[in-house]
Design an enzyme around this catalytic site. Structure first.
Site, PDB file in Angstrom:
ATOM      1  N   ARG A   1      34.943  48.358  29.338  1.00 32.28           N
ATOM      2  CA  ARG A   1      34.935  47.268  28.364  1.00 32.28           C
ATOM      3  C   ARG A   1      33.505  46.817  28.058  1.00 32.28           C
ATOM      4  NH1 ARG A   1      36.119  43.065  30.173  1.00 32.28           N
ATOM      5  NH2 ARG A   1      36.397  43.530  32.380  1.00 32.28           N
TER       6      ARG A   1
ATOM      7  N   HIS B   1      45.790  36.652  35.792  1.00 32.20           N
ATOM      8  CA  HIS B   1      45.321  38.019  36.027  1.00 32.20           C
ATOM      9  C   HIS B   1      45.653  38.381  37.465  1.00 32.20           C
ATOM     10  CE1 HIS B   1      41.836  41.122  36.046  1.00 32.20           C
ATOM     11  NE2 HIS B   1      42.905  41.639  35.479  1.00 32.20           N
TER      12      HIS B   1
ATOM     13  N   SER C   1      37.755  43.961  41.828  1.00 30.55           N
ATOM     14  CA  SER C   1      37.630  45.366  42.213  1.00 30.55           C
ATOM     15  C   SER C   1      37.124  45.495  43.639  1.00 30.55           C
ATOM     16  CB  SER C   1      36.671  46.072  41.256  1.00 30.55           C
ATOM     17  OG  SER C   1      36.496  47.417  41.605  1.00 30.55           O
TER      18      SER C   1
ATOM     19  N   LYS D   1      43.540  45.075  46.253  1.00 34.36           N
ATOM     20  CA  LYS D   1      44.714  44.508  45.585  1.00 34.36           C
ATOM     21  C   LYS D   1      45.794  45.566  45.345  1.00 34.36           C
ATOM     22  CE  LYS D   1      44.733  43.507  41.159  1.00 34.36           C
ATOM     23  NZ  LYS D   1      44.554  42.866  39.830  1.00 34.36           N
ATOM     24  N   THR D   2      45.385  46.701  44.807  1.00 35.97           N
ATOM     25  CA  THR D   2      46.358  47.748  44.507  1.00 35.97           C
ATOM     26  C   THR D   2      47.021  48.252  45.775  1.00 35.97           C
ATOM     27  OG1 THR D   2      45.109  48.432  42.561  1.00 35.97           O
ATOM     28  CG2 THR D   2      46.687  50.007  43.450  1.00 35.97           C
TER      29      THR D   2
ATOM     30  N   ARG E   1      40.420  56.314  34.622  1.00 33.94           N
ATOM     31  CA  ARG E   1      41.624  55.486  34.577  1.00 33.94           C
ATOM     32  C   ARG E   1      42.886  56.312  34.342  1.00 33.94           C
ATOM     33  NH1 ARG E   1      41.656  49.792  35.656  1.00 33.94           N
ATOM     34  NH2 ARG E   1      39.472  49.127  35.567  1.00 33.94           N
TER      35      ARG E   1
END
Length: 573
Positions: free
Chosen positions: A95, A257, A277, A281-282, A360
Site C-alpha cells: 500500500r 481491524h 505484523s 495474530k494469524t 500475498r
C-alpha cells in the site's frame, strides 16, 4: 472532537441507512467461490451515469474467464502448480499510505481526523483525478465490473462496485467481497460505493494536493474512490475497510481491524485478536478447536460481530504446509497469489522474496476448513491485544481494566527487531492507533470510546499478550516459546486464567498491569509470567522498562487533549 453534523446525520439516515439487503445464500457459497455469479441484468445505464462509456464490459466473470484473460493479457501472470493464479502488481508491491487523500467536504470534514493519516484533497482535484481515471478506463478494449457486498450482516451491508481493467483485480475483489447469488446480482441496483481502479495510469502531479504518481482518493459525498498509479490490489480491499471505518460508527457499529474466531463449544464464545505484523495474530488465532469468523476486518454491532469481507488476504512469505496448513491448502484454483517466485514447473518458492517480502495470498474464506459461514457471531467474551515486545519487558499476559484497554487500543504497540545496519542494536518501537492507524477516519478516541461502552455492556475481558522477548531485549534474551503463548490463549478461552487472576493477581510495576501469580497458567514457568524474574541484570531490566514507558508516553502525546484523561491508565514513571 467534533460531533456529527446535521448534514452528516441526514446523509447517514438517507443514503446509507437503506433497507436491509437480502442475505447472501451461504448454502451455495462454495459453488460461488468456484464460479462467479452471472446475471443478465443490464447495468449499462448505471455505468453510463458513472461516466463509463465503454460497451465491452465483463460483469462478475467466471473464475475460468478471469484466469484466461489474466494469463493472456497481463504480463507475468501464470497458474501455479496448486491451481492458484499468480499475478504481478507492478512497481508497487504494498500500500501507499502517504498518497491517501480524503476530499474536504462540509458534510464530513468536521468528523475526520485530519493529519498525517488523512490528508485533505479539494473537490476540484478529486474531479481531475476522476476524469483521468475515466479517460484511462474508457480507453481500454474491455473492462471488468465486480458487484458484491461488504458486511456479512444484511442489516448493515453496503453494495460495493469495482470497475477495473485487470482480470486479476476482478478475481481478487470477487474473493474479498461477499459474493452475491445470481438472483441478488440481477436485482443489485445502484451501488452504495464505487471504486474506479485505474492504477495502471499515473496520477498527474500538477493537480493540487497530488504529491506523487500514486493517488488513492476517497469522496464520501460522491461515494467514490479513485485509484491511480498503483496496481497493488490491497488498495481496493483497504479502501472498502476505510469506507466502513467511517460509516459504521455513525450507525453505532464499531469497526475494527481484528481477526475473530468462535469456540465450537455450546457457549460459542467469540474472541477478537488484534495485532500488528509479526505479533503472531494469524498463528495464534488459528485454532482447530475454534471456527474462523474472519482474519482481518470486523464490525461489532448491537447483535454481535460480523465479518466485513468474504475472503482472506494472508502474507505468503515462508508459508508452508507444516506451519500454516489451512492457509497453504487454501491456495488452489480460485485463489490469487501476488508477486511470488516460481520454478520452471510453476511450484511457488514461498521463501523467495526477490520481488518483495510482502508476498500475498487471497482466497475465499470458505477455502478454510473451519471457517464459520455465515461469518457472524455473538458478542466477544475475550479481546486479545497482541504485541511482540522486542525490548523484553512486557509480561506475556496481563488483564486490562477498561481504561487500560482504551489506552493500549489507542497505542497499538509492537516492536521490530534491530535491523542489519552496522551498529544498530536497539529494538524499534512501532505504534499504530487502534491497531490499524492507516485506515482510521475518525479520531482514535472515537473508536476507543465505542469500545469501552461495548466492554461494559457485554462484560468482555481484555488481555494484553506479549509474544516477544523475555530475559533480555532482542539480541540478549530469547523469544517467548510459541507453546507458552498457545497455553496462555488456551487458559484465556477455557476460563482458567480468569479464575487464577481473580484469586491471586500480581502487579507489574510502572505499567501497573495485573499479571498472574506463580502457577497461574498451567505449563508456563513463573520466570516467563513475571519478566523481572527472567532478567539476570535487574538494573538493566528497570532501565528497559523506563525506556519503553517513555516511548509509550511520547506516542500518546500526539493524540492531543482528547486522550488526556487516559494517560493515567498507561505507564507511570
Amino acid at each position: 472532537m467534533a460531533l456529527l453534523s446535521l448534514a452528516t446525520r441526514r446523509i447517514a439516515s438517507a443514503a446509507f441507512l437503506r433497507p436491509a439487503a437480502v442475505a447472501p445464500s451461504w448454502a451455495s457459497s462454495r459453488l460461488a467461490c468456484r464460479q462467479f455469479a452471472s446475471a443478465s441484468s443490464d447495468i449499462s445505464g448505471s455505468l453510463k451515469n458513472a461516466g463509463i462509456t465503454l460497451s465491452h464490459i465483463k460483469r462478475n466473470p467466471s473464475v475460468d474467464l478471469a484466469y484466461a484473460d489474466a494469463c493472456k493479457n497481463e504480463a507475468g501472470t501464470k497458474v501455479t502448480s496448486s491451481g492458484a493464479l499468480a499475478a504481478l502488481s507492478g512497481s508497487k508491491t504494498g500500500r501507499s499510505p502517504t498518497d491517501k487523500r480524503i476530499v474536504d467536504e462540509p458534510a464530513h470534514s468536521p468528523n475526520i481526523w485530519w493529519g498525517p493519516v488523512n490528508v485533505k484533497l479539494s473537490p476540484e482535484s478529486f474531479q481531475k483525478n476522476r476524469k483521468r481515471a475515466l479517460d484511462y478506463l474508457n480507453g481500454r478494449e474491455q473492462l471488468y465490473v465486480v458487484d458484491g457486498y461488504a458486511g456479512a450482516d444484511p442489516k448493515y451491508q453496503l453494495k460495493i462496485r469495482i470497475i477495473c481493467s485487470r482480470a486479476y483485480h476482478a478475481l481478487f475483489m470477487h474473493n474479498m467481497l461477499i459474493r452475491p447469488t445470481k438472483e441478488q446480482l440481477e436485482t443489485f441496483g445502484e451501488p452504495d460505493f464505487t471504486i474506479f481502479n485505474a492504477g495502471a495510469t499515473p496520477a498527474d502531479t500538477s493537480v493540487e494536493g497530488i504529491a506523487s504518481k500514486t493517488s488513492v482518493a476517497l469522496s464520501f459525498d460522491k461515494k467514490e474512490m479513485v485509484i491511480l498509479g498503483t496496481e497493488y490490489a490491497g488498495e481496493m480491499k483497504k479502501g472498502v475497510f476505510t469506507i466502513l471505518h467511517y460509516l459504521m460508527p455513525q450507525r453505532n457499529v464499531l469497526s475494527l481491524h481484528t481477526s475473530a474466531n468462535e469456540g465450537i463449544n455450546a457457549e460459542k464464545d467469540v474472541s477478537f485478536f488484534f495485532g500488528l505484523s509479526g505479533t503472531g495474530k494469524t498463528t495464534l488465532s488459528a485454532d482447530p478447536q475454534r471456527r474462523l469468523i474472519g482474519d482481518d476486518e470486523h464490525c461489532w454491532s448491537d447483535k454481535g460481530v460480523f465479518n466485513i469481507e468474504g475472503g482472506c488476504y494472508a502474507k505468503a512469505v515462508d508459508l508452508s504446509a507444516e506451519k500454516e496448513p489451512e492457509i497453504f491448502h487454501a491456495i488452489r484454483k480460485g485463489s490469487v497469489l501476488e508477486n511470488v517466485i516460481m520454478d520452471k514447473n510453476n511450484n511457488v518458492d514461498y521463501s523467495n522474496t526477490k520481488i518483495t517480502e510482502n508476498t500475498r495470498a487471497c482466497y475465499p474464506i470458505d477455502f478454510i476448513p473451519n471457517a464459520k459461514i455465515p461469518s457472524v457471531g455473538g458478542h466477544p467474551k475475550n479481546i486479545i491485544l497482541l504485541t511482540c515486545d522486542a525490548f523484553g519487558v512486557l509480561p506475556p499476559v496481563s488483564k486490562l481494566t477498561t481504561e487500560q484497554a482504551m489506552y493500549h487500543f489507542i497505542s497499538g504497540y509492537t516492536a521490530k527487531i534491530a535491523g542489519t545496519e552496522e551498529g544498530v542494536t536497539e529494538p524499534s518501537a512501532t505504534f499504530s492507533a487502534c491497531f490499524g492507524q492507516p485506515f482510521l477516519v475518525w479520531h482514535p478516541m472515537k473508536y476507543a470510546e465505542m469500545l469501552a461502552q461495548k466492554l461494559k455492556e457485554h462484560g468482555t475481558a481484555v488481555w494484553l499478550v506479549n509474544s516477544g522477548w523475555t530475559g533480555g531485549k532482542y539480541g540478549a534474551g530469547k523469544r517467548i516459546p510459541l507453546k507458552y503463548s498457545r497455553a496462555i490463549i488456551d487458559a484465556i478461552h477455557n476460563g482458567e486464567l480468569t479464575k487464577s487472576m481473580s484469586a491471586n493477581p500480581r502487579k507489574f510495576p510502572v505499567f501497573n498491569l495485573a499479571i498472574p501469580a506463580a502457577g497461574g497458567v498451567k505449563g508456563v514457568p513463573d520466570a516467563i509470567l513475571n519478566p523481572s524474574e527472567a532478567w539476570s541484570d535487574k538494573m538493566a531490566f528497570e532501565k528497559q522498562v523506563a525506556t519503553l514507558a517513555g516511548l509509550f508516553g511520547k506516542n500518546f502525546d500526539k493524540f492531543g487533549s482528547a486522550v488526556e484523561n487516559l494517560k493515567k491508565a498507561g505507564p507511570v514513571l
